[in-house]
Scaffold this motif. Structure first.
Motif, PDB file in Angstrom:
ATOM      1  N   ASP A 240       0.826  -1.209   0.000  1.00 60.67           N
ATOM      2  CA  ASP A 240       0.000   0.000   0.000  1.00 60.67           C
ATOM      3  C   ASP A 240       0.858   1.256   0.000  1.00 60.67           C
ATOM      4  O   ASP A 240       0.465   2.287  -0.501  1.00 60.67           O
ATOM      5  CB  ASP A 240      -0.910   0.030   1.232  1.00 60.67           C
ATOM      6  CG  ASP A 240      -1.988  -1.035   1.164  1.00 60.67           C
ATOM      7  OD1 ASP A 240      -2.435  -1.342   0.044  1.00 60.67           O
ATOM      8  OD2 ASP A 240      -2.383  -1.566   2.227  1.00 60.67           O
ATOM      9  N   ARG A 241       2.006   1.162   0.664  1.00 64.22           N
ATOM     10  CA  ARG A 241       2.934   2.298   0.663  1.00 64.22           C
ATOM     11  C   ARG A 241       4.339   1.734   0.496  1.00 64.22           C
ATOM     12  O   ARG A 241       4.566   0.548   0.691  1.00 64.22           O
ATOM     13  CB  ARG A 241       2.785   3.151   1.922  1.00 64.22           C
ATOM     14  CG  ARG A 241       2.837   2.361   3.200  1.00 64.22           C
ATOM     15  CD  ARG A 241       2.701   3.242   4.423  1.00 64.22           C
ATOM     16  NE  ARG A 241       3.053   2.445   5.617  1.00 64.22           N
ATOM     17  CZ  ARG A 241       3.187   2.931   6.821  1.00 64.22           C
ATOM     18  NH1 ARG A 241       3.005   4.211   7.036  1.00 64.22           N
ATOM     19  NH2 ARG A 241       3.501   2.152   7.843  1.00 64.22           N
ATOM     20  N   LYS A 242       5.295   2.608   0.204  1.00 63.19           N
ATOM     21  CA  LYS A 242       6.575   2.099  -0.296  1.00 63.19           C
ATOM     22  C   LYS A 242       7.590   1.780   0.791  1.00 63.19           C
ATOM     23  O   LYS A 242       8.707   1.365   0.496  1.00 63.19           O
ATOM     24  CB  LYS A 242       7.155   3.087  -1.303  1.00 63.19           C
ATOM     25  CG  LYS A 242       6.268   3.215  -2.540  1.00 63.19           C
ATOM     26  CD  LYS A 242       7.017   3.778  -3.713  1.00 63.19           C
ATOM     27  CE  LYS A 242       6.120   3.926  -4.919  1.00 63.19           C
ATOM     28  NZ  LYS A 242       5.151   5.036  -4.762  1.00 63.19           N
ATOM     29  N   SER A 243       7.243   1.990   2.032  1.00 59.88           N
ATOM     30  CA  SER A 243       8.144   1.639   3.120  1.00 59.88           C
ATOM     31  C   SER A 243       7.275   1.152   4.271  1.00 59.88           C
ATOM     32  O   SER A 243       6.091   1.479   4.336  1.00 59.88           O
ATOM     33  CB  SER A 243       8.941   2.889   3.526  1.00 59.88           C
ATOM     34  OG  SER A 243       9.714   2.615   4.668  1.00 59.88           O
ATOM     35  N   TRP A 244       7.886   0.394   5.193  1.00 60.43           N
ATOM     36  CA  TRP A 244       7.188  -0.030   6.413  1.00 60.43           C
ATOM     37  C   TRP A 244       5.846  -0.674   6.097  1.00 60.43           C
ATOM     38  O   TRP A 244       4.808  -0.250   6.576  1.00 60.43           O
ATOM     39  CB  TRP A 244       7.002   1.178   7.335  1.00 60.43           C
ATOM     40  CG  TRP A 244       6.754   0.818   8.756  1.00 60.43           C
ATOM     41  CD1 TRP A 244       6.742  -0.419   9.311  1.00 60.43           C
ATOM     42  CD2 TRP A 244       6.462   1.717   9.822  1.00 60.43           C
ATOM     43  NE1 TRP A 244       6.478  -0.350  10.636  1.00 60.43           N
ATOM     44  CE2 TRP A 244       6.304   0.945  10.989  1.00 60.43           C
ATOM     45  CE3 TRP A 244       6.321   3.104   9.916  1.00 60.43           C
ATOM     46  CZ2 TRP A 244       6.014   1.511  12.236  1.00 60.43           C
ATOM     47  CZ3 TRP A 244       6.032   3.662  11.146  1.00 60.43           C
ATOM     48  CH2 TRP A 244       5.883   2.880  12.289  1.00 60.43           C
ATOM     49  N   ASP A 245       5.887  -1.669   5.263  1.00 59.91           N
ATOM     50  CA  ASP A 245       4.652  -2.339   4.905  1.00 59.91           C
ATOM     51  C   ASP A 245       4.957  -3.803   4.580  1.00 59.91           C
ATOM     52  O   ASP A 245       5.977  -4.102   3.972  1.00 59.91           O
ATOM     53  CB  ASP A 245       4.029  -1.659   3.678  1.00 59.91           C
ATOM     54  CG  ASP A 245       2.509  -1.585   3.767  1.00 59.91           C
ATOM     55  OD1 ASP A 245       1.949  -2.189   4.699  1.00 59.91           O
ATOM     56  OD2 ASP A 245       1.907  -0.932   2.907  1.00 59.91           O
ATOM     57  N   PHE A 246       4.065  -4.678   4.993  1.00 59.98           N
ATOM     58  CA  PHE A 246       4.201  -6.078   4.601  1.00 59.98           C
ATOM     59  C   PHE A 246       3.673  -6.238   3.185  1.00 59.98           C
ATOM     60  O   PHE A 246       2.871  -5.420   2.714  1.00 59.98           O
ATOM     61  CB  PHE A 246       3.436  -6.969   5.579  1.00 59.98           C
ATOM     62  CG  PHE A 246       4.070  -7.006   6.931  1.00 59.98           C
ATOM     63  CD1 PHE A 246       5.186  -7.792   7.158  1.00 59.98           C
ATOM     64  CD2 PHE A 246       3.593  -6.209   7.956  1.00 59.98           C
ATOM     65  CE1 PHE A 246       5.807  -7.798   8.391  1.00 59.98           C
ATOM     66  CE2 PHE A 246       4.207  -6.208   9.202  1.00 59.98           C
ATOM     67  CZ  PHE A 246       5.312  -7.006   9.423  1.00 59.98           C
TER      68      PHE A 246
ATOM     69  N   GLU B 712       1.797   0.735  11.491  1.00 57.25           N
ATOM     70  CA  GLU B 712       2.098  -0.131  10.349  1.00 57.25           C
ATOM     71  C   GLU B 712       0.812  -0.633   9.693  1.00 57.25           C
ATOM     72  O   GLU B 712       0.822  -1.038   8.541  1.00 57.25           O
ATOM     73  CB  GLU B 712       3.046  -1.283  10.723  1.00 57.25           C
ATOM     74  CG  GLU B 712       2.404  -2.598  11.099  1.00 57.25           C
ATOM     75  CD  GLU B 712       2.073  -2.688  12.579  1.00 57.25           C
ATOM     76  OE1 GLU B 712       2.319  -1.716  13.323  1.00 57.25           O
ATOM     77  OE2 GLU B 712       1.557  -3.733  12.995  1.00 57.25           O
ATOM     78  N   LYS B 715      -1.204   3.114   8.278  1.00 58.99           N
ATOM     79  CA  LYS B 715      -0.499   3.507   7.058  1.00 58.99           C
ATOM     80  C   LYS B 715      -0.546   4.975   6.629  1.00 58.99           C
ATOM     81  O   LYS B 715      -1.007   5.293   5.534  1.00 58.99           O
ATOM     82  CB  LYS B 715      -0.946   2.613   5.893  1.00 58.99           C
ATOM     83  CG  LYS B 715      -0.736   1.146   6.184  1.00 58.99           C
ATOM     84  CD  LYS B 715      -0.974   0.245   5.000  1.00 58.99           C
ATOM     85  CE  LYS B 715      -0.850  -1.206   5.438  1.00 58.99           C
ATOM     86  NZ  LYS B 715      -0.974  -2.151   4.379  1.00 58.99           N
ATOM     87  N   PRO B 716      -0.025   5.874   7.464  1.00 54.67           N
ATOM     88  CA  PRO B 716       0.261   7.217   6.947  1.00 54.67           C
ATOM     89  C   PRO B 716       1.403   7.130   5.938  1.00 54.67           C
ATOM     90  O   PRO B 716       2.087   6.108   5.880  1.00 54.67           O
ATOM     91  CB  PRO B 716       0.680   7.995   8.195  1.00 54.67           C
ATOM     92  CG  PRO B 716       1.153   6.962   9.158  1.00 54.67           C
ATOM     93  CD  PRO B 716       0.397   5.705   8.863  1.00 54.67           C
ATOM     94  N   THR B 718       4.964   7.507   3.913  1.00 52.51           N
ATOM     95  CA  THR B 718       6.364   7.418   4.350  1.00 52.51           C
ATOM     96  C   THR B 718       7.241   8.240   3.399  1.00 52.51           C
ATOM     97  O   THR B 718       6.784   8.698   2.348  1.00 52.51           O
ATOM     98  CB  THR B 718       6.853   5.960   4.326  1.00 52.51           C
ATOM     99  OG1 THR B 718       6.940   5.536   2.963  1.00 52.51           O
ATOM    100  CG2 THR B 718       5.908   5.039   5.077  1.00 52.51           C
ATOM    101  N   LEU B 720       9.344   7.340   1.323  1.00 55.37           N
ATOM    102  CA  LEU B 720       9.492   6.826  -0.035  1.00 55.37           C
ATOM    103  C   LEU B 720       8.240   7.029  -0.883  1.00 55.37           C
ATOM    104  O   LEU B 720       8.258   6.756  -2.082  1.00 55.37           O
ATOM    105  CB  LEU B 720       9.849   5.329   0.001  1.00 55.37           C
ATOM    106  CG  LEU B 720      11.153   4.970   0.702  1.00 55.37           C
ATOM    107  CD1 LEU B 720      11.440   3.478   0.567  1.00 55.37           C
ATOM    108  CD2 LEU B 720      12.322   5.763   0.122  1.00 55.37           C
ATOM    109  N   ASP B 721       7.160   7.474  -0.264  1.00 54.91           N
ATOM    110  CA  ASP B 721       5.923   7.653  -1.026  1.00 54.91           C
ATOM    111  C   ASP B 721       5.851   8.990  -1.747  1.00 54.91           C
ATOM    112  O   ASP B 721       4.921   9.241  -2.497  1.00 54.91           O
ATOM    113  CB  ASP B 721       4.712   7.519  -0.090  1.00 54.91           C
ATOM    114  CG  ASP B 721       4.566   6.092   0.398  1.00 54.91           C
ATOM    115  OD1 ASP B 721       4.446   5.208  -0.463  1.00 54.91           O
ATOM    116  OD2 ASP B 721       4.599   5.865   1.611  1.00 54.91           O
TER     117      ASP B 721
END
Lengths: 334, 798
Positions: A240-246, B712, B715-716, B718, B720-721
Motif C-alpha cells: 500500500d505504501r513504499k516503506s514499512w509495509d508487509f 504499520e 499507514k500514513p 512514508t 518513499l511515497d
C-alpha cells in the motif's frame, strides 16, 4: 479478567554466548521460553500480552550467528545477521542479488538494522485478528475471524487455506526458496538441514506454526548453495505504501536462460498463502520455453489456478498472476 | 507593499537547536518526586454498559496506590465526553485508571480487575443508523440537528430506491441545509450534468507525540504538563474539566509534538492524572501508547455523499447539489460537513448551489477537527468529479479552475460571505507555470509498458484566520523586548513567526527580542488556539496592535521625560528619539517603572480579556508593559488557497503509483517566513497525499473492534511515497485586512495534496476511478480487472 495491551510484562532474560548454551536453556524452560533474535516479532507479542513467556533466550550474544561466510559451494548466512548486513554483503549482492533486493524491501532502515534474517523467515503471520489475541484456530480456538462474510481480509490467503487464512509476511522467504537455500537447525539431538521450501508449513500441517521449528530448536544458519549463483533474478513486492509495509503479494524468481530458452527456473510467491509458495507447476511449464511475453503470461495464468479468494482479496488473483508474469518477463518498459 | 525588516525573512526559530538535539522536554520527559504511573482499563467493545466492576484484587497488588473510577470524575451529559465512563460508546474508551509505582505494576493490576459488561447495540457506518430500526450509537439519539442530538430514521423507500452501491438520499437535518441561486435553472443551463457517489474515509490525527500528560498538586494548585495547541486555551479547558479556578491551574507545554487539531484545547484525558494525583497525593504520569492514541486520540470524520454537478462547455460550473452524511463519531458535533459546503462554494463558485448534510453518531473513535476539517474531505471527493466533467466536455482542468476561480469581489455560499482577498487566478497561473502544466498535461494517458501517466490538480480554500485576540509585550530595563504568546508551540513556528509583528511595529532588532510562551506562570495573554489556520492572521494582528500601542506609550513617555510633543518622537532600533533627545529601551523601561500607571502595567486598557489583565497585572512594574486587544477592522471572511498539481505513473499490473512531481502554490497573503512556509506547505501536501493513497482505519463490522491501531496497519505516508523534490511557492501578495498582509496556511495544503493525487489517479485511469479513498492497489486492480471495488461502494472503515 480485564485485558490490557501495550505494556510488556516482566520475564527472565538469558543471554547465552554459544548455541549449545542457548539450546540447554531452551530445554530447561520448555514451552514457557522463547528465542529472541532481533525482537521485531517477539516484542510485539510480549508487549501486547497476547503471548507470554517466563524466559527469553536472546541469541544476540552468539557472535558466530551474526556472520556471513563465503563457502566452497555458496554462502552461509548466520541466522542473526541483521537484514541490513545481508543487503550490503558483497558476495550476496554480486551472486545472489535477489536476496539482497528482498531483504532491502523489508520494513524500514531501522527495522532492517535490528531485524535479522533468521527472524524474518521465522516470524509469525500478521493476520490482525490473530495478532490482536482473538481466540482463532491458529491461537488454539475453533473459528477463523478473517473468513466470515463480513471479515476484513484483503491481506489474507487465496491459496492453501485450511481453516486458517493467514499468510506468510516474509520478504526474504520467497528469495531464499528461489535460491534453493537450506535452513540449518540445531537442537540437543544435533544438527539438521531443511530445504527452504519445506521449512515453511501451512495450516494443514500444523495450524499453530509457520515453520518446522519446534521448542528447543535454534535456526543457526541459512545456507545458500551456488547452484543459482549469477542467475537471472527478479524480486518485486507490492504494498500500500513504499516503506514499512508487509507485502500484499511478493515474488522472487531465478532463471537460467540460454539462447532465449529457459533452461531452469525457481519461482516463489509470498503473501498469498500461509507459507511462501514455490510454484513447481509453473517452473515445470516454463522450462524449455522461450523467455518471452507469451510464456510469462501463460505462467501467470497457471500460477493462480485453484485460487479461492475471500470477500476482499480477489485482487490478489490478478496481482499474483501479474507478478509471476513479471518475474519471468521482467518489468515491461517500452 | 510595506517595507518590512523582519516579515518575509527566513530565520530559524529559537527552539530549533533544542528540538534537533533532543534537549526539548515534552510532557513525557518530566519527572516529579514520588511520581506514579497510571494505566487505563478501557472498553473492549464499541458500546456497552459496565454492570459491575471489582477492582479489589488490583488494589491489593503491591505497588498499586490508587484507583480512579467514573464516579470520581465529572460526568458530563452526552454529547460531552467524560474522562472515565461506565457506558463506553467506543472501543478503547477509558473506564477506570490505576496508579502504581510503575507501568508494569499498573498493567498487572488492570489484569486483576473483574468486569461484567453488558454489550449494547452499536453502529459503525452512519447509513446503518439511518435505516428504519437501525441502531443508535447513543441511547439519546443518532444525529445532530445543530447542537442538539435527535433521532432521524429514513423511510425504507429511500434505501429501496437505490442500488447497493448508490448513495441513498434521505432528508437532512433541518439546521444543516442551505441553498442559493436557481439550482434547476443551473442544471438546465449546463452542457453536462454528472452525478457521483462520494466517499472519504475517517483517519486518525496521529501526531508524533501522543497525548501524554503528568500532573501534581502543590498548595491546592494543579501543575499540569501536557501537549496542547494553545497554552492559554488548554489551561482554561483544564480548569473547567477538573473543576478548579483558572488561577489554580499551571499549564506547562513548551513543546507540542504535533496536534493537527487533536489537541486544540489539550485533551479530555488530562483529567485522569489530575484527579488521580489529587487522590493519591503524589504526582501521576499518564503515558499514552500509539494504539491508545488511535482510540483515545482524535480522528477526522469520514463522509458518504452524493454530488450532482452541472458544467457549461467553457468549464463554468452552473450548479452543484451536494448531499453529505458525516460519520461524526460518538461525541461532540463536528463542523466538517458544514465546512465542506462552504469550501466547495468558494473553490468553485457555482452559479447555484444546495448543500444538505446529516451528522450521524457512530461507535467509532471520537472525532475532532483535523487539519483542513471538511476541506480535505470535500476537495478530495469533489475534485475528481470536476476533473471527470472536464474530461467529458473536453476542457482542460486548469481552465476549469480559472473560469470558476474566486477573486477579491467574490461573495460566496450561503451568506453570501464577502472575503478579504483571493489571489486565486494568480496562484493557478503561477502553479501552472512552475509545474509546466500544459507540457505535462500532454503526457496524460501515455503508456509505458504497464504504466500509464496521470496528471491532476486541485484547488483547496480554507479559513485563514480570526481576529480580536490580545497582545502583551514588556520592555524591561535590560533593554530587551519580551513578547508574550499564549498560543501553543505546535511545531509550525507560528509561536515565533507571529511575534515578529510586534518587533516590526517597534522597528526593533530581532536579536534583542525574547518570545515568552509555553508555561502559564510566565503570564501569557488571551490567545487563539493554534488551529483552523488562525494563528498567523490572528496573532500578527494582535502583536502588531500591541507593538503599535507600546510605540505610543514610548512616544508619550519620551515627551514627558524629554519635552516636546509625543508625535514628534520616533521609535527605531531600540531607541525613542525626538526633539528633546533620546532614550534607549532600557532607559525607557526604567522611566516607565518610575512613572507607573499606564506605562508599567498598573493601568490597563478596558477592553482586554481577563486572562490578559491577570497576566499584565502580574508583570506590572517590571518595565514598560503594553497590553492591547486587536480592534483592527475585520469586515469579511479571511480565506487562504493552495493549488497543487501532481504527475504520476500508475502501474496497471500492480495498482501502485510513483509520484513524479508535486508542485503547489499558495495564496496566503504576505509570506511571514519563507522557510517555515515551505515546511508547512509541503508537510500539509504530504499529509493529504497520504490520506488519498494509504491512510485508513479497519474496523471489523461484526464485532466493532479496531484492527489498525498501530502505524504499520493504519499507514500514513512514508518518505518513499513522495518524490524527493517537492515544490511549494506562494503568490506573496498582501491581504488588506492584516497589518502585515498575512493569512493562515496550515490547513489548505492538505486538501490540495489529497485532491491532486486523486485527480492524477483518475486521469491515469481515464476517468474510471475507485472514488473510495484510500486508493490502495487492491482497489485500483479491482477496477482495472473487474470494473468494481473489492469492498462495498459505501462500506466504511475497510
Amino acid at each position: 479478567m480485564a485485558v490490557i495491551h501495550d505494556v510488556m510484562p516482566a520475564y527472565e532474560l538469558f543471554q547465552p554466548t554459544d548455541v549449545e548454551g542457548a539450546i540447554a536453556l531452551l530445554n530447561e524452560h520448555g514451552e514457557s521460553a522463547r528465542v529472541l533474535a532481533g525482537g521485531m516479532d517477539t516484542w510485539d507479542w510480549l508487549k501486547d500480552r497476547t503471548k507470554r513467556v517466563t524466559a527469553l533466550v536472546d541469541l544476540a550474544g552468539i557472535q558466530e550467528l551474526r556472520e556471513i561466510r563465503a563457502t566452497a559451494d555458496g554462502v552461509d548466512i548466520g541466522a542473526l545477521a541483521p537484514l541490513s548486513t545481508v543487503v550490503k554483503d558483497p558476495e550476496i549482492q554480486q551472486n545472489y542479488s535477489v536476496l539482497a533486493e528482498a531483504a532491502n524491501k523489508v520494513a524500514t532502515p531501522q527495522i532492517r538494522n535490528q531485524g535479522t534474517i533468521g527472524g524474518n523467515v521465522s516470524q509469525d503471520t500478521r493476520c490482525w485478528y490473530y495478532r490482536a489475541g482473538w481466540p482463532c484456530y491458529r491461537a488454539g480456538g475453533n473459528i477463523c475471524y478473517a473468513n466470515t462474510p463480513a471479515s476484513l481480509n484483503r491481506e489474507h490467503a487465496i491459496l492453501g487455506a485450511d481453516r486458517c487464512v493467514a499468510v506468510s509476511p516474509s520478504d526474504t522467504a520467497p528469495a531464499l526458496i528461489a535460491l534453493d537455500a537450506r535452513m540449518v537447525v540445531q537442537n540437543r539431538s544435533g544438527e539438521r538441514e531443511i530445504d527452504a521450501a519445506t521449512f515453511f508449513i501451512g495450516p494443514g500441517t500444523d495450524i499453530e506454526q509457520m515453520t518446522v521449528l519446534r521448542t528447543g530448536d535454534v535456526l543457526t544458519t541459512i545456507r545458500i548453495p551456488n547452484a543459482w549463483s549469477g542467475a537471472s533474478f527478479y524480486f518485486e513486492k507490492v504494498t500500500d505504501r513504499k516503506s514499512w509495509d508487509f507485502p500484499l503479494v511478493n515474488v522472487a524468481s531465478a532463471l537460467r536462460v540460454e539462447g532465449g530458452v529457459i533452461q531452469d527456473a525457481r519461482i516463489a510467491v509470498g503473501g498469498v498463502a500461509a507459507k511462501p509458495l514455490r510454484l513447481f507447476r509453473v517452473e515445470q511449464a516454463i522450462i524449455g520455453q522461450p523467455a518471452n511475453e507469451e510464456t510469462a503470461a501463460a505462467a501467470g495464468e497457471l500460477a493462480v489456478r485453484g485460487a479461492e479468494p475471500l470477500r476482499l482479496n480477489g485482487y490478489k488473483v490478478p496481482l499474483m498472476r501479474n507478478l509471476v508474469k513479471r518475474s519471468i518477463r521482467g518489468q515491461e518498459t517500452v | 507593499m510595506a517595507d518590512f525588516k523582519l516579515i518575509g525573512q527566513s530565520f530559524a526559530p529559537q527552539d530549533l537547536v533544542a528540538k534537533i538535539t533532543g534537549r526539548a522536554k515534552y510532557a513525557e520527559d518530566f519527572r516529579a518526586e514520588g511520581m506514579l504511573f497510571t494505566k487505563l482499563l478501557s472498553s473492549p467493545m464499541p458500546h456497552c454498559r459496565v454492570r459491575s466492576i471489582d477492582y479489589s484484587a488490583a488494589l491489593e497488588l503491591e505497588g498499586v496506590v490508587a484507583v480512579l473510577t467514573p464516579d470520581e470524575v465529572p460526568q458530563e451529559e452526552h454529547p460531552f465526553e467524560p474522562a472515565l465512563t461506565n457506558e463506553p460508546v467506543y472501543e478503547g474508551e477509558p473506564i477506570l485508571a490505576v496508579a502504581a509505582v510503575d507501568e508494569v505494576t499498573a498493567a498487572n493490576a488492570i489484569e486483576l480487575i473483574r468486569v461484567d459488561y453488558e454489550p449494547l447495540p452499536f453502529v459503525l457506518n452512519p447509513l446503518d443508523s439511518l435505516r428504519p430500526g437501525g441502531p443508535d450509537a447513543n441511547t439519546g439519539g443518532n444525529v445532530y440537528n445543530g447542537r442538539e442530538i435527535t433521532t432521524l430514521k429514513w423511510d425504507q423507500s429511500v434505501f429501496d430506491g437505490v442500488g447497493p452501491d448508490q448513495m441513498p438520499i434521505g432528508p437532512g437535518t433541518e439546521e444543516d441545509q442551505w441553498e442559493y441561486g436557481d439550482l434547476e435553472a443551473g442544471f438546465a443551463n449546463a452542457d453536462l450534468v454528472i452525478e457521483e457517489t462520494l466517499y472519504c474515509q475517517s483517519v486518525s490525527h496521529h501526531p508524533m507525540e501522543p497525548r501524554t500528560s503528568m500532573a501534581y498538586w502543590q498548595n491546592g494548585k494543579l501543575y499540569m504538563h501536557g501537549s496542547a495547541q494553545s497554552t492559554a486555551q488548554a489551561r482554561r479547558a483544564i480548569a473547567d474539566r477538573v473543576g478548579v479556578e483558572l488561577d489554580d491551574v499551571f499549564f506547562i507545554a513548551e513543546y507540542c509534538g504535533g496536534g493537527f487539531g487533536s489537541k486544540i484545547r489539550g485533551s479530555v484525558l488530562e483529567v485522569i492524572p489530575a484527579l488521580l494525583s489529587r487522590k493519591a497525593g503524589r504526582p501521576v504520569m499518564m503515558r499514552i501508547t500509539r494504539a491508545e492514541e488511535t482510540m483515545m486520540g482524535r480522528a477526522r470524520p469520514g463522509m458518504l455523499g452524493h454530488a450532482r454537478l452541472g458544467m457549461r462547455r467553457d468549464g463554468r460550473i452552473t450548479a452543484l447539489d451536494l448531499f453529505l452524511v458525516q460519520d461524526n463519531g460518538p461525541y461532540s458535533r463536528q463542523g466538517d460537513s458544514s465546512t465542506s459546503g462552504d469550501v466547495s462554494a468558494l473553490g468553485y463558485t457555482p452559479e447555484a448551489m444546495r448543500a444538505s448534510t446529516v451528522s450521524v453518531l457512530t461507535n467509532t473513535p471520537p472525532r475532532a477537527a483535523q487539519r483542513g476539517p471538511g476541506g480535505v474531505q470535500i476537495v478530495s471527493m469533489l475534485a475528481p468529479v470536476v476533473s471527470r466533467a472536464a474530461r467529458q466536455l473536453g476542457v482542460d482542468p486548469l481552465q476549469v479552475h480559472l473560469v470558476n476561480a474566486p477573486n477579491h469581489e467574490t461573495e460566496f455560499g450561503r451568506g453570501p460571505y464577502p472575503i478579504t482577498s483571493a489571489y486565486v487566478t494568480e496562484a493557478l497561473t503561477q502553479c501552472g507555470e512552475l509545474f509546466n502544466w500544459s507540457e505535462r498535461r500532454q503526457r496524460s494517458g501515455q503508456r509505458n509498458g504497464s504504466k500509464v501517466r496521470g496528471v491532476g490538480m486541485a484547488l483547496s480554500p480554507y479559513y485563514g484566520g480570526t481576529s480580536g485576540w490580545d497582545g502583551l509585550v514588556v520592555i524591561r530595563p535590560d533593554g530587551k523586548l519580551y513578547i508574550h504568546q499564549g498560543v501553543g508551540n505546535l511545531g509550525t513556528h507560528s509561536v515565533v513567526d507571529t511575534a515578529k509583528a510586534a518587533a516590526e511595529a517597534l522597528d526593533f532588532p530581532w536579536e534583542n527580542t525574547e518570545v515568552v510562551w509555553g508555561h502559564s506562570s510566565r503570564h501569557l495573554p488571551h490567545s487563539s488556539s493554534q488551529s483552523g489556520s488562525q494563528t498567523t492572521h490572528a496573532h500578527t494582528r494582535a502583536n502588531w496592535v500591541v507593538g503599535e500601542f507600546a510605540k505610543t506609550l514610548l512616544q508619550e513617555l519620551a515627551a514627558l521625560e524629554l519635552g516636546g510633543s509625543s508625535s514628534a518622537y520616533q521609535v527605531s532600533g531600540g531607541r525613542v528619539f525626538g526633539p528633546g533627545g533620546s532614550l534607549t529601551f532600557a532607559q525607557a523601561a526604567e522611566r516607565a517603572i518610575a512613572r507607573g500607571g499606564k506605562f508599567d502595567g498598573h493601568e490597563l486598557p478596558e477592553d482586554i480579556n481577563d486572562m490578559t489583565r491577570t497576566s499584565a497585572t502580574a508583570l506590572a512594574g517590571q518595565g514598560l508593559v503594553a497590553a492591547a486587544k486587536d480592534n483592527l477592522p475585520h469586515t469579511a471572511r479571511t480565506y487562504s488557497f493552495v493549488v497543487s498539481m501532481i504527475e504520476l505513473d500508475l502501474d496497471l499490473e500492480t495498482g501502485m503509483h510513483e509520484i513524479l512531481n508535486v508542485t503547489s502554490v499558495a495564496d496566503c497573503g504576505t509570506v511571514l517566513n519563507p522557510r517555515s512556509l515551505i515546511a508547512q506547505g509541503n508537510g500539509g501536501v504530504i499529509q493529504g497525499i497520504g490520506i488519498a493513497q494509504s491512510f485508513k482505519w479497519a474496523i471489523d463490522p461484526t464485532w466493532g473492534v479496531h484492527l489498525s491501531k498501530r502505524i504499520e496497519a493504519t499507514k500514513p505516508p512514508t518518505m518513499l511515497d513522495i518524490p524527493t523534490e517537492l515544490i511549494f511557492a506562494a503568490v506573496d501578495l498582501p491581504d488588506p485586512q492584516n497589518p502585515v498582509g498575512s493569512k493562515g496556511i496550515g490547513e489548505p495544503p492538505v486538501g490540495a495534496g489529497a485532491g491532486a493525487l486523486v485527480c492524477a489517479i483518475e486521469d491515469a485511469m481515464g476517468g474510471q476511478h475507485p472514488s473510495h479513498q484510500p486508493l490502495t492497489p487492491d482497489k485500483i486492480l479491482s477496477i482495472v480487472e473487474n470494473d468494481c471495488l473489492p469492498c462495498g461502494r459505501l462500506e466504511t472503515h475497510v
